[in-house]
Design a protein around this motif. Structure first.
Motif, PDB file in Angstrom:
ATOM      1  N   TYR A   1     -50.485  44.601  23.305  1.00 21.31           N
ATOM      2  CA  TYR A   1     -51.793  44.247  23.830  1.00 21.31           C
ATOM      3  C   TYR A   1     -52.001  42.753  23.635  1.00 21.31           C
ATOM      4  N   LEU A   2     -52.616  42.132  24.651  1.00 26.56           N
ATOM      5  CA  LEU A   2     -53.020  40.739  24.542  1.00 26.56           C
ATOM      6  C   LEU A   2     -54.380  40.624  25.211  1.00 26.56           C
ATOM      7  N   GLY A   3     -55.373  40.133  24.491  1.00 27.19           N
ATOM      8  CA  GLY A   3     -56.715  39.961  25.020  1.00 27.19           C
ATOM      9  C   GLY A   3     -57.177  38.537  24.817  1.00 27.19           C
ATOM     10  N   VAL A   4     -57.772  37.957  25.862  1.00 26.29           N
ATOM     11  CA  VAL A   4     -58.237  36.580  25.812  1.00 26.29           C
ATOM     12  C   VAL A   4     -59.682  36.551  26.310  1.00 26.29           C
ATOM     13  N   PRO A   5     -60.590  35.889  25.578  1.00 26.57           N
ATOM     14  CA  PRO A   5     -61.987  35.850  26.014  1.00 26.57           C
ATOM     15  C   PRO A   5     -62.168  34.986  27.271  1.00 26.57           C
ATOM     16  N   ILE A   6     -63.106  35.397  28.099  1.00 25.08           N
ATOM     17  CA  ILE A   6     -63.548  34.592  29.243  1.00 25.08           C
ATOM     18  C   ILE A   6     -64.850  33.939  28.805  1.00 25.08           C
ATOM     19  N   VAL A   7     -64.839  32.627  28.746  1.00 26.45           N
ATOM     20  CA  VAL A   7     -65.999  31.881  28.261  1.00 26.45           C
ATOM     21  C   VAL A   7     -66.593  31.088  29.411  1.00 26.45           C
ATOM     22  N   ALA A   8     -67.898  31.273  29.636  1.00 26.40           N
ATOM     23  CA  ALA A   8     -68.645  30.497  30.625  1.00 26.40           C
ATOM     24  C   ALA A   8     -69.699  29.710  29.862  1.00 26.40           C
ATOM     25  N   GLY A   9     -69.618  28.395  29.932  1.00 26.64           N
ATOM     26  CA  GLY A   9     -70.496  27.574  29.100  1.00 26.64           C
ATOM     27  C   GLY A   9     -70.075  27.754  27.660  1.00 26.64           C
ATOM     28  N   ASP A  10     -71.006  28.229  26.834  1.00 29.33           N
ATOM     29  CA  ASP A  10     -70.702  28.494  25.423  1.00 29.33           C
ATOM     30  C   ASP A  10     -70.729  29.983  25.108  1.00 29.33           C
ATOM     31  N   THR A  11     -70.748  30.820  26.147  1.00 30.80           N
ATOM     32  CA  THR A  11     -70.933  32.250  25.952  1.00 30.80           C
ATOM     33  C   THR A  11     -69.724  33.036  26.433  1.00 30.80           C
ATOM     34  N   VAL A  13     -68.298  35.935  28.241  1.00 28.16           N
ATOM     35  CA  VAL A  13     -68.837  36.818  29.272  1.00 28.16           C
ATOM     36  C   VAL A  13     -67.877  37.952  29.617  1.00 28.16           C
ATOM     37  N   GLY A  14     -66.738  37.988  28.955  1.00 24.79           N
ATOM     38  CA  GLY A  14     -65.790  39.059  29.222  1.00 24.79           C
ATOM     39  C   GLY A  14     -64.473  38.809  28.530  1.00 24.79           C
ATOM     40  N   VAL A  15     -63.518  39.647  28.849  1.00 26.08           N
ATOM     41  CA  VAL A  15     -62.183  39.559  28.267  1.00 26.08           C
ATOM     42  C   VAL A  15     -61.167  39.916  29.340  1.00 26.08           C
ATOM     43  N   ILE A  16     -60.076  39.175  29.381  1.00 28.18           N
ATOM     44  CA  ILE A  16     -58.926  39.579  30.184  1.00 28.18           C
ATOM     45  C   ILE A  16     -57.935  40.188  29.213  1.00 28.18           C
ATOM     46  N   ILE A  38     -55.759  31.308  32.726  1.00 27.95           N
ATOM     47  CA  ILE A  38     -56.430  32.134  33.738  1.00 27.95           C
ATOM     48  C   ILE A  38     -57.866  32.431  33.307  1.00 27.95           C
ATOM     49  N   ALA A  39     -58.059  32.812  32.038  1.00 24.04           N
ATOM     50  CA  ALA A  39     -59.398  33.118  31.530  1.00 24.04           C
ATOM     51  C   ALA A  39     -60.310  31.890  31.608  1.00 24.04           C
ATOM     52  N   ALA A  40     -59.771  30.721  31.289  1.00 22.38           N
ATOM     53  CA  ALA A  40     -60.570  29.494  31.365  1.00 22.38           C
ATOM     54  C   ALA A  40     -60.995  29.220  32.804  1.00 22.38           C
ATOM     55  N   ASN A  41     -60.088  29.434  33.756  1.00 23.64           N
ATOM     56  CA  ASN A  41     -60.431  29.229  35.170  1.00 23.64           C
ATOM     57  C   ASN A  41     -61.475  30.235  35.650  1.00 23.64           C
ATOM     58  N   VAL A  42     -61.351  31.470  35.204  1.00 25.72           N
ATOM     59  CA  VAL A  42     -62.357  32.479  35.550  1.00 25.72           C
ATOM     60  C   VAL A  42     -63.713  32.063  34.972  1.00 25.72           C
ATOM     61  N   GLY A  43     -63.729  31.599  33.726  1.00 26.73           N
ATOM     62  CA  GLY A  43     -64.978  31.145  33.102  1.00 26.73           C
ATOM     63  C   GLY A  43     -65.616  30.004  33.866  1.00 26.73           C
TER      64      GLY A  43
END
Length: 168
Positions: A1-11, A13-16, A38-43
């Protein structure tokens, strides 16, 4: 398993997350960097979408204000077009089913402009408004009290759960 947070601003908002049910320890540091990118780009995309939507809302409010000011300047002696523009704008901006502009003389309310979603209601004679207010009053908890409170306290009267079927 590998999980990375999706951060928008300072919050967050999800996980990939990615998982393998076949191979344990499949993901290495390169995979983590790729998924983090990828997560940073989504954020960033989510943040841009939020900012774009906020800008669109602000533009709609400014346009509505400009429209009403244009009616005011074009009708210096007749306030009825201004009242009509206000209720038309309220329907459009707030996406409501009915709106009315009422004047209060300290004892009673008189309607000066009203509109349903689909038709401008002519206020002459006020008989047509009885139907609308009877309909709204049957569904709203203490609507007359709300109107009076707004006038007597010079503050908003907000009933977020106005439907009797919703338990209020």
């Amino acid at each position: 398993y590998l999980g990375v947070p999706i951060v928008a601003g300072d919050t967050c908002v999800g996980v990939i997350s990615v998982q393998s049910t076949q191979t344990e320890g499949l993901y290495d540091a390169d995979d983590e960097r790729l998924l983090s990118t990828i997560a940073a780009n989504v954020g960033v995309a989510l943040q841009n979408a939020r900012l774009f939507n906020e800008t669109q809302v602000a533009l709609a409010h400014q346009t509505a204000t400009a429209d009403i000011l244009r009616v005011i300047s074009g009708s210096p002696t007749d306030v009825q077009p201004v009242f009509d523009a206000i209720v038309n704008t309220a329907i459009r901006l707030l996406d409501c089913d009915f709106t009315a502009l009422l004047r209060y003389d300290g004892a009673t309310f008189s309607t000066v402009a009203a509109r349903s979603r689909s038709v401008l209601i002519v206020v002459h004679g006020a008989w047509s408004l009885r139907y609308w207010f009877a309909w709204a009053d049957s569904r709203m908890a203490s609507p007359i009290a709300c109107r009076k409170r707004a006038c007597s306290t010079n503050s908003r009267a907000h009933r977020p759960a106005w439907s009797r079927s919703s338990g209020t």
